[in-house]
Design a protein around this motif. Structure first.
Motif, short mmCIF file in Angstrom:
data_model
loop_
_atom_site.label_atom_id
_atom_site.label_comp_id
_atom_site.label_asym_id
_atom_site.label_seq_id
_atom_site.Cartn_x
_atom_site.Cartn_y
_atom_site.Cartn_z
N ILE A 127 46.52 93.23 83.03
CA ILE A 127 46.00 92.56 84.22
C ILE A 127 44.48 92.66 84.17
CG2 ILE A 127 46.03 94.60 85.72
CD1 ILE A 127 47.16 92.75 87.95
N GLY A 128 43.79 91.64 84.69
CA GLY A 128 42.34 91.62 84.58
C GLY A 128 41.67 92.76 85.31
N ILE A 129 42.02 92.95 86.59
CA ILE A 129 41.56 94.09 87.39
C ILE A 129 42.77 94.65 88.13
CG2 ILE A 129 40.13 94.84 89.34
CD1 ILE A 129 38.11 92.71 88.63
N LEU A 130 42.97 95.93 88.04
CA LEU A 130 44.11 96.57 88.70
C LEU A 130 43.90 96.54 90.22
CD1 LEU A 130 46.77 98.06 88.08
CD2 LEU A 130 45.44 100.19 88.13
N PRO A 131 44.79 95.90 90.98
CA PRO A 131 44.57 95.75 92.43
C PRO A 131 44.50 97.07 93.19
CG PRO A 131 46.17 94.13 91.66
CD PRO A 131 45.93 95.08 90.52
N ALA A 340 43.02 90.26 80.70
CA ALA A 340 44.31 90.61 80.12
C ALA A 340 45.43 89.98 80.94
CB ALA A 340 44.48 92.12 80.09
N GLY A 341 46.58 89.70 80.27
CA GLY A 341 47.78 89.27 80.95
C GLY A 341 47.83 87.79 81.29
N PRO A 342 48.79 87.42 82.18
CA PRO A 342 49.78 88.29 82.81
C PRO A 342 50.89 88.79 81.85
CG PRO A 342 49.39 86.34 84.15
CD PRO A 342 48.77 86.08 82.81
N THR A 343 51.31 87.97 80.89
CA THR A 343 52.34 88.38 79.94
C THR A 343 51.82 88.19 78.53
OG1 THR A 343 53.31 86.17 79.74
CG2 THR A 343 54.16 87.57 81.52
N ILE A 348 49.21 84.63 74.43
CA ILE A 348 49.25 83.87 73.18
C ILE A 348 49.06 82.38 73.45
CG2 ILE A 348 50.61 83.35 71.12
CD1 ILE A 348 49.54 86.25 71.36
N ALA A 349 49.57 81.90 74.58
CA ALA A 349 49.34 80.50 74.96
C ALA A 349 47.85 80.26 75.21
CB ALA A 349 50.15 80.15 76.20
N ASN A 350 47.18 81.21 75.88
CA ASN A 350 45.73 81.10 76.07
C ASN A 350 45.01 81.04 74.73
OD1 ASN A 350 45.94 81.25 78.87
ND2 ASN A 350 45.58 83.45 78.95
N GLY A 351 45.49 81.85 73.78
CA GLY A 351 44.89 81.85 72.45
C GLY A 351 45.08 80.54 71.73
N ALA A 352 46.28 79.97 71.80
CA ALA A 352 46.55 78.69 71.13
C ALA A 352 45.67 77.59 71.71
CB ALA A 352 48.03 78.33 71.27
N LEU A 479 57.68 91.61 86.42
CA LEU A 479 57.62 90.25 85.88
C LEU A 479 56.90 90.20 84.54
CD1 LEU A 479 56.92 88.49 89.27
CD2 LEU A 479 58.93 88.09 87.84
N MET A 480 55.88 91.03 84.37
CA MET A 480 55.16 91.10 83.10
C MET A 480 56.12 91.45 81.96
SD MET A 480 52.22 93.83 81.98
CE MET A 480 53.49 95.09 81.69
N HIS A 481 57.01 92.43 82.22
CA HIS A 481 57.94 92.86 81.18
C HIS A 481 59.03 91.82 80.91
CE1 HIS A 481 56.30 96.75 80.26
NE2 HIS A 481 56.30 97.10 81.53
N SER A 482 59.24 90.89 81.84
CA SER A 482 60.22 89.83 81.59
C SER A 482 59.71 88.83 80.55
CB SER A 482 60.52 89.09 82.90
OG SER A 482 59.44 88.22 83.26
N ASN A 483 58.38 88.76 80.38
CA ASN A 483 57.71 87.82 79.48
C ASN A 483 57.95 86.36 79.87
OD1 ASN A 483 55.81 87.74 77.34
ND2 ASN A 483 57.38 87.00 75.93
N ARG A 484 58.36 86.13 81.13
CA ARG A 484 58.39 84.76 81.64
C ARG A 484 56.96 84.33 81.92
NH1 ARG A 484 61.95 84.87 86.91
NH2 ARG A 484 61.24 82.70 87.02
#
Length: 492
Positions: A127-131, A340-343, A348-352, A479-484
């Motif tokens: 996560i970018g900044i921990l709430p 960082a994140g969310p999943t 990887i989509a951001n990277g592509a 939800l992060m661990h679901s990788n949805r």
């Protein structure tokens, strides 16, 4: 920073010697560029992801030393705060299923690390900044044990000569004062590395600068800090302020900040290294015994240690990197704008999207930067950090328009073409760019999910802000661990 530096003090002689050595490194670097002594054969890409650690109550867990000892994986390293770790992913080519290989490696590594971290009561969060961060979590006592962080903290505050004000006006307002650089530790990022030739470097760096704002808008994931709803990507202003070595008087003189978007398009990678040397005094004047000119004359590859260390203390959002791998020097663009994140899948989509888009722009017959002012690119960057996926941006030939419309109409087809140029498998290309498309169609990224969830918990469940923030993190981790992908995440 890239190098371990032990605890020490620096004399005036140290600083004079270091300045001379950095300039000698710069001269040798210029000679290497003239002679084209760089690895060009198989351009590689890489990923680094910074992570937060939380306890069972979703609060920061100051356990990175214990977590790293439990993980026992050299891919994981310490970061600035005791609640941070970083994973460095081995570089690979994008051809074929390169992005799927990245995803598989990161997911497997994080899953294995999470299992071991749980044994000591910690969990990993992308996560970018921990709430749930609060001021008491960001003090000198929460710096990681590595001496380089203490030394960097001392040198930045010695340069400032006073405490650090942090003021961010967004949806809500924040004004606090810090006496250490630990607020920087709140900013956890994803960094994409792209190896390029010296001849191509300027085009790729200019392209990365031109799309930095669009990246931030689509990938924003840092809307909350110290219990306040601020910018959609609060990392940007927070990081800029948390590492500022300038007093107010120095700012008024026009001295450049060390966290820097830049001020012009470039014609060579040398422009960036030369600016870093010319504009920024040394923070860590540590000299290496190597004589770079002698090494080059002897047919060896110089490490240029002082130039690399200095470069690592100038925090450009797109940073030039000189490195040596298996005895061969190479250049990289290090893209540092994204949280960082969310999943893992979103990352990887951001990277592509980034890799495809910058290649298409860098190889364009008419460069975008010949049609667009540098200040317009910087204004896009700031506006997208503030407003996220709801931002309006400027684009040559289109004027001002919603960033989602620009991505859907113009940039996704360009990224599609760029990924084809990399040789990425078409199924992979469509899978990953489809995630970016759906974010734009639904208007949901990590930042909007966090804010909508916070508001729902406060209004429907009548939770106070601290309790609601803990619940945001708890739902986020599941939800992060679901990788949805995040555009599919439900609001609790």
């Amino acid at each position: 920073m890239g190098e371990d530096v032990g605890v020490r003090t620096f004399s005036r002689e140290d600083r004079a010697r270091y300045r001379d050595k950095v300039r000698r490194c710069l001269d040798v670097f210029a000679e290497m560029l003239r002679e084209s002594r760089f690895d060009l054969d198989r351009p590689m890409t890489g990923v680094e992801i910074e992570l937060n650690l939380v306890d069972e109550s979703s609060n920061p867990a100051m356990r990175n030393a214990d977590v790293l000892a439990a993980i026992e994986d050299p891919s994981f390293q310490t970061e600035l705060g005791q609640f941070n770790v970083e994973i460095n992913v081995p570089p690979r080519r994008l051809t074929g299923t390169g992005t799927a290989d990245f995803e598989e490696y990161v997911r497997a590594s994080l899953n294995a690390a999470e299992v071991k971290a749980r044994t000591i009561g910690a969990h990993m969060v992308m996560i970018g900044i921990l709430p749930t961060l609060r001021p008491e979590h960001l003090t000198a006592e929460t710096l990681s044990a590595n001496p380089r962080y203490k030394l960097l903290n001392e040198q930045i505050f010695a340069a400032r000569g006073e405490d650090l004000p942090i003021a961010i006006s967004g949806v809500e307002r924040l004004a606090v004062t810090a006496d250490t650089i630990t607020p920087e530790a709140a900013c956890t990022s994803t960094q994409f590395h792209l190896q390029v030739s010296p001849a191509q470097f300027a085009d790729y760096w200019n392209a990365a600068q031109a799309v930095a704002g669009i990246q931030v808008a689509v990938g924003a994931n840092s809307p909350l800090f110290f219990g306040r709803e601020l910018w959609r990507e609060t990392r940007i202003p927070l990081f800029q302020q948390a590492t500022d070595t300038r007093s107010e008087e120095i700012k008024a003189q026009g001295v450049r900040p060390r966290v820097w978007f830049g001020e012009r398009w470039i014609t060579s990678v040398f422009d960036l290294f030369e600016e870093n040397v010319r504009y920024f005094p040394a923070l860590l004047p540590v000299c290496d015994p190597e004589d770079p000119a002698q090494a080059l004359a002897a047919g060896e590859v110089p490490n240029l240690a002082e130039l690399r260390l200095h470069n690592g203390t100038v925090y450009r959002w797109n940073r030039p990197v000189y490195d040596v791998s298996r005895g061969r020097p190479h250049l990289r663009v290090e893209n540092r704008v994204l949280p960082a994140g969310p999943t893992v899948l979103d990352t990887i989509a951001n990277g592509a999207f980034y890799f495809g888009l910058v290649r298409a722009l860098a190889e364009s017959d008419r460069p975008l930067w010949s049609q667009m002012s540098f200040s317009a690119a910087e204004e896009n960057f700031t506006g997208c950090a503030r407003h996220g996926i709801d931002a309006q941006v400027f684009w040559p030939g289109l004027g001002y328009l919603p960033v989602t419309e620009l991505v859907l109409r113009r940039l996704l087809p360009m990224a599609h073409h760029g990924l084809d140029r990399w040789g990425l498998d078409p199924t992979e290309r469509d899978r990953l760019l489809g995630i970016i498309e759906q974010r734009c169609l639904t208007g949901r990224n990590g930042a909007t999910w966090q804010v909508e969830t916070l508001h729902r918990l406060e209004s429907a469940d009548h939770l106070d802000r601290p309790a609601a923030l803990r619940e945001v993190v708890r739902h986020y981790v599941d939800l992060m661990h679901s990788n949805r992908p995040v555009h599919e995440w439900p609001i609790p």
